[in-house]
Scaffold this motif. Structure first.
Motif, PDB file in Angstrom:
ATOM      1  N   THR A  17      -7.713-101.359 -37.358  1.00 51.84           N
ATOM      2  CA  THR A  17      -6.527-102.540 -37.590  1.00 51.84           C
ATOM      3  C   THR A  17      -6.448-102.888 -35.804  1.00 51.84           C
ATOM      4  O   THR A  17      -6.091-101.836 -35.165  1.00 51.84           O
ATOM      5  CB  THR A  17      -5.538-102.256 -38.231  1.00 51.84           C
ATOM      6  N   VAL A  69      -2.023-107.723 -41.172  1.00 53.61           N
ATOM      7  CA  VAL A  69      -1.626-106.342 -41.899  1.00 53.61           C
ATOM      8  C   VAL A  69      -0.283-106.251 -42.823  1.00 53.61           C
ATOM      9  O   VAL A  69      -0.341-105.601 -43.730  1.00 53.61           O
ATOM     10  CB  VAL A  69      -1.969-104.987 -41.199  1.00 53.61           C
ATOM     11  N   ALA A  75      -4.511-105.116 -47.317  1.00 50.44           N
ATOM     12  CA  ALA A  75      -5.299-103.879 -47.671  1.00 50.44           C
ATOM     13  C   ALA A  75      -6.264-103.842 -48.516  1.00 50.44           C
ATOM     14  O   ALA A  75      -7.254-103.367 -48.274  1.00 50.44           O
ATOM     15  CB  ALA A  75      -4.140-102.774 -48.368  1.00 50.44           C
ATOM     16  N   ASN A  94      -5.532 -96.626 -37.954  1.00 49.62           N
ATOM     17  CA  ASN A  94      -4.369 -97.537 -38.370  1.00 49.62           C
ATOM     18  C   ASN A  94      -3.722 -97.833 -36.871  1.00 49.62           C
ATOM     19  O   ASN A  94      -3.214 -96.839 -36.322  1.00 49.62           O
ATOM     20  CB  ASN A  94      -3.372 -96.962 -39.121  1.00 49.62           C
ATOM     21  N   PRO A 123       0.257 -99.446 -42.621  1.00 46.30           N
ATOM     22  CA  PRO A 123      -0.630 -98.295 -42.565  1.00 46.30           C
ATOM     23  C   PRO A 123      -0.514 -97.366 -43.947  1.00 46.30           C
ATOM     24  O   PRO A 123      -1.429 -97.215 -44.601  1.00 46.30           O
ATOM     25  CB  PRO A 123      -0.160 -97.329 -41.414  1.00 46.30           C
ATOM     26  N   LEU A 126      -2.666 -99.327 -46.309  1.00 53.14           N
ATOM     27  CA  LEU A 126      -4.112 -99.124 -46.142  1.00 53.14           C
ATOM     28  C   LEU A 126      -4.345 -97.791 -46.561  1.00 53.14           C
ATOM     29  O   LEU A 126      -5.518 -97.710 -47.159  1.00 53.14           O
ATOM     30  CB  LEU A 126      -4.200 -99.327 -44.786  1.00 53.14           C
ATOM     31  N   THR A 144      -4.087 -92.035 -37.006  1.00 57.69           N
ATOM     32  CA  THR A 144      -2.929 -92.789 -36.845  1.00 57.69           C
ATOM     33  C   THR A 144      -2.714 -93.075 -35.406  1.00 57.69           C
ATOM     34  O   THR A 144      -2.293 -91.958 -34.783  1.00 57.69           O
ATOM     35  CB  THR A 144      -1.911 -92.033 -37.651  1.00 57.69           C
ATOM     36  N   SER A 171       1.925 -89.539 -41.154  1.00 63.70           N
ATOM     37  CA  SER A 171       0.742 -89.044 -40.654  1.00 63.70           C
ATOM     38  C   SER A 171       0.614 -87.577 -40.674  1.00 63.70           C
ATOM     39  O   SER A 171      -0.408 -86.881 -41.285  1.00 63.70           O
ATOM     40  CB  SER A 171       0.452 -89.493 -39.333  1.00 63.70           C
TER      41      SER A 171
END
Length: 321
Positions: A17, A69, A75, A94, A123, A126, A144, A171
């Motif tokens: 992304t 996004v 997503a 991401n 994120p 996604l 990430t 993350s």
């Protein structure tokens, strides 16, 4: 020792992304050079087309999809396009983000919501959407792109830092929970990089003065890192399944200092905040970096930002045709 086939990046399918420009473009380029098939994604359709042409001219197997996004349906569309076009998904990066620079009192709640939607909830959606596809592939990876600001909250970057703090926690938690499924999660904490992002950031309060300190710091070799080196380091970390990657010596020192001496770090940050510009009259919508630079009109700052200005030209940091 030779790497197992599932550890190599060659032949993998990646979704990156925010990959029309800056660090995202370079990460996508490095993945393509390593033999990955890459789906590019960004809001600016014109810039995305330029990025796609650029990577295809270098022999990259890429396709592009323009979307925001923060759209709740993005997503599903992105993961569906990756699997339909390339037959699956192995790597999710991401990277999409927004930067708002200025004092807290110059920001609105909408600025914080935009940062959280772009750098946390997008994120999150996604990852949730991509998990079934990732589970089907051996050795899947999630990368990430957080920030030093996700560990050490720099003043005059509060919407960005708040969203990156949340993203860093997400993350690191995902790494713990997904490890048993063979899905690795790498959290990247970059410091300042010469990506040309100073031209696209939004500056609040006193835009010209905010631009002066941010653009100067982001362009100085001793404080910032060459973006190409950063992208290579990110891809190596993903290949090796590293849990965390901190980029730039300054960022590494700041993370260690904050972990060992948090009170000292807080005092240093408070001192830094006093040296930054004061607030404007009222909260505002922000001024893009190019306009802030024009208002500043400083030849001295222009000389100090020359490396980052060149990076902006190389890395597609222009809006529209």
């Amino acid at each position: 020792m030779a790497r197992a086939p599932h550890d190599r990046l060659e032949g993998k399918v990646a979704l990156v992304t925010g990959s029309s420009r800056g660090l995202g473009l370079l990460i996508a380029r490095e993945l393509a050079r390593r033999g990955c098939r890459v789906l590019l994604c960004a809001r600016d359709g014109t810039g995305l087309e330029r990025a796609e042409r650029m990577l295809r001219a270098e022999g990259g197997r890429v396709c592009a999809m323009a979307c925001d996004v923060t759209d709740p349906e993005a997503a599903e569309r992105l993961v569906g396009t990756a699997t339909a076009t390339f037959g699956g998904l192995d790597i999710l990066v991401n990277n999409a983000g927004v930067i708002q620079v200025g004092p807290f009192t110059a920001m609105t709640e909408a600025d914080f919501r935009e940062a959280m939607e772009t750098m946390y909830f997008a994120p999150l959606r996604l990852v949730r959407t991509a998990l079934p596809a990732l589970r089907e592939r051996g050795g899947a990876r999630i990368v990430t792109i957080a920030s030093l600001g996700g560990r050490v909250p720099a003043p005059h970057l509060l919407p960005y830092a708040g969203a990156k703090f949340a993203l860093t926690g997400l993350s690191e938690g995902l790494r713990a929970e997904l490890a048993a499924e063979g899905i690795s999660v790498t959290t990247v904490l970059p410091g300042l990089m010469r990506t040309g992002s100073h031209t696209a950031a939004l500056f609040h309060g006193r835009p010209d003065r905010e631009y002066a300190w941010f653009a100067t710091a982001a362009g100085m070799p001793l404080l910032s890192m060459d973006a190409q080196r950063a992208a290579r380091a990110v891809d190596r970390a993903a290949e090796r399944r590293r849990p965390e990657l901190v980029l730039t010596p300054v960022a590494k020192a700041a993370v260690r200092l904050h972990g060992v001496l948090p009170a000292t770090t807080a005092r240093v940050l408070a001192l830094g905040a006093r040296l930054l510009p004061g607030p404007g009259a009222v909260p505002d919508r922000g001024v893009p970096g190019r306009e802030a630079a024009r208002r500043l009109g400083s030849a001295a700052v222009g000389r100090l930002t020359v490396l980052n200005d060149r990076a902006a030209q190389r890395l597609n940091q222009r809006v529209g045709p």
